[in-house]
Design a protein around this motif. Structure first.
Motif, short mmCIF file in Angstrom:
data_model
loop_
_atom_site.label_atom_id
_atom_site.label_comp_id
_atom_site.label_asym_id
_atom_site.label_seq_id
_atom_site.Cartn_x
_atom_site.Cartn_y
_atom_site.Cartn_z
N ASP A 91 0.86 -1.17 0.00
CA ASP A 91 0.00 0.00 0.00
C ASP A 91 0.90 1.23 0.00
OD1 ASP A 91 -2.25 1.59 0.14
OD2 ASP A 91 -3.07 0.61 1.91
N LEU A 92 0.31 2.39 -0.08
CA LEU A 92 1.04 3.64 -0.01
C LEU A 92 1.68 3.75 1.38
CD1 LEU A 92 1.52 6.34 -1.54
CD2 LEU A 92 -0.49 7.21 -0.34
N PHE A 93 2.96 4.12 1.45
CA PHE A 93 3.61 4.30 2.73
C PHE A 93 4.59 5.47 2.65
CE2 PHE A 93 6.11 1.23 0.40
CZ PHE A 93 7.43 1.53 0.68
N GLY B 176 -6.59 -4.22 -4.32
CA GLY B 176 -7.00 -5.45 -3.67
C GLY B 176 -6.31 -5.61 -2.34
N PRO B 177 -6.35 -6.80 -1.79
CA PRO B 177 -5.63 -7.03 -0.54
C PRO B 177 -4.14 -6.77 -0.76
CG PRO B 177 -6.92 -8.96 -1.15
CD PRO B 177 -7.01 -7.99 -2.28
N TYR B 178 -3.56 -5.97 0.09
CA TYR B 178 -2.11 -5.70 0.09
C TYR B 178 -1.64 -4.78 -1.03
CZ TYR B 178 -2.93 -10.16 2.40
OH TYR B 178 -3.47 -11.17 3.14
N HIS C 3 -0.31 -5.20 -11.47
CA HIS C 3 -1.08 -5.90 -10.43
C HIS C 3 -2.57 -5.55 -10.47
CE1 HIS C 3 2.19 -7.59 -7.67
NE2 HIS C 3 2.79 -7.16 -8.76
N TYR C 4 -3.17 -5.69 -11.64
CA TYR C 4 -4.61 -5.48 -11.78
C TYR C 4 -5.12 -6.42 -12.87
CZ TYR C 4 -3.53 -2.66 -15.94
OH TYR C 4 -3.09 -2.24 -17.16
N ALA C 5 -6.43 -6.66 -12.86
CA ALA C 5 -7.10 -7.48 -13.89
C ALA C 5 -6.58 -8.90 -13.99
CB ALA C 5 -7.02 -6.79 -15.26
N PRO D 67 -10.19 -12.01 -9.26
CA PRO D 67 -11.40 -11.30 -8.82
C PRO D 67 -11.21 -10.40 -7.60
CG PRO D 67 -11.77 -13.69 -8.85
CD PRO D 67 -10.35 -13.45 -9.22
N GLN D 68 -10.08 -10.50 -6.89
CA GLN D 68 -9.87 -9.67 -5.71
C GLN D 68 -9.34 -8.28 -6.04
OE1 GLN D 68 -7.30 -12.40 -3.44
NE2 GLN D 68 -8.96 -12.42 -1.92
N VAL D 69 -8.99 -8.02 -7.29
CA VAL D 69 -8.44 -6.72 -7.67
C VAL D 69 -9.29 -6.09 -8.78
CG1 VAL D 69 -6.09 -7.35 -7.00
CG2 VAL D 69 -6.84 -7.72 -9.35
N LEU D 70 -9.06 -4.80 -9.00
CA LEU D 70 -9.78 -4.11 -10.06
C LEU D 70 -9.50 -4.74 -11.42
CD1 LEU D 70 -9.17 -0.40 -9.00
CD2 LEU D 70 -11.25 -1.76 -8.68
N GLY D 71 -10.44 -4.59 -12.32
CA GLY D 71 -10.30 -5.15 -13.66
C GLY D 71 -9.54 -4.22 -14.59
#
Length: 97
Positions: free
Chosen positions: A6-8, A30-32, A55-57, A60-64
């Motif tokens: 995530d953003l840190f 999505g998670p993490y 890290h997308y699409a 199902p846990q992340v944006l498409g």
């Protein structure tokens, strides 16, 4: 590469210390992982001039597939000097510092 994070706050330190020109930022929300808005903020904090969304699409846990355009719009607002590169399998880019 932001990887599964995530953003840190230390993203600012990374930008100040290493001055990266290119970054790969997770945008799947999505998670993490960051979403497009936080990934755009990470671009700003790190001071990159080029950014690639990743890290997308892929599950199902992340944006498409819309996540790449959401990221592009967020970068245009938050870090307008950053050029985004939405890549597909087999694509390549050349970035000059």
């Amino acid at each position: 590469m932001s990887g599964d994070t995530d953003l840190f706050g230390d993203m600012k330190l990374i930008g100040e210390r290493y001055r990266p020109h290119l970054g790969f930022f997770c945008v799947g929300d999505g998670p993490y992982t960051m979403g497009p808005q936080d990934a755009a903020r990470a671009c700003q904090w790190m001071g990159v001039s080029h950014a690639v969304p990743v890290h997308y699409a892929h599950n199902p846990q992340v944006l498409g597939t819309q996540a790449d355009e959401d990221f592009r719009r967020a970068v245009a607002l938050i870090a307008p000097t950053v050029t985004t590169h939405v890549m597909k399998p087999g694509d390549s880019i050349q970035v000059r510092a």
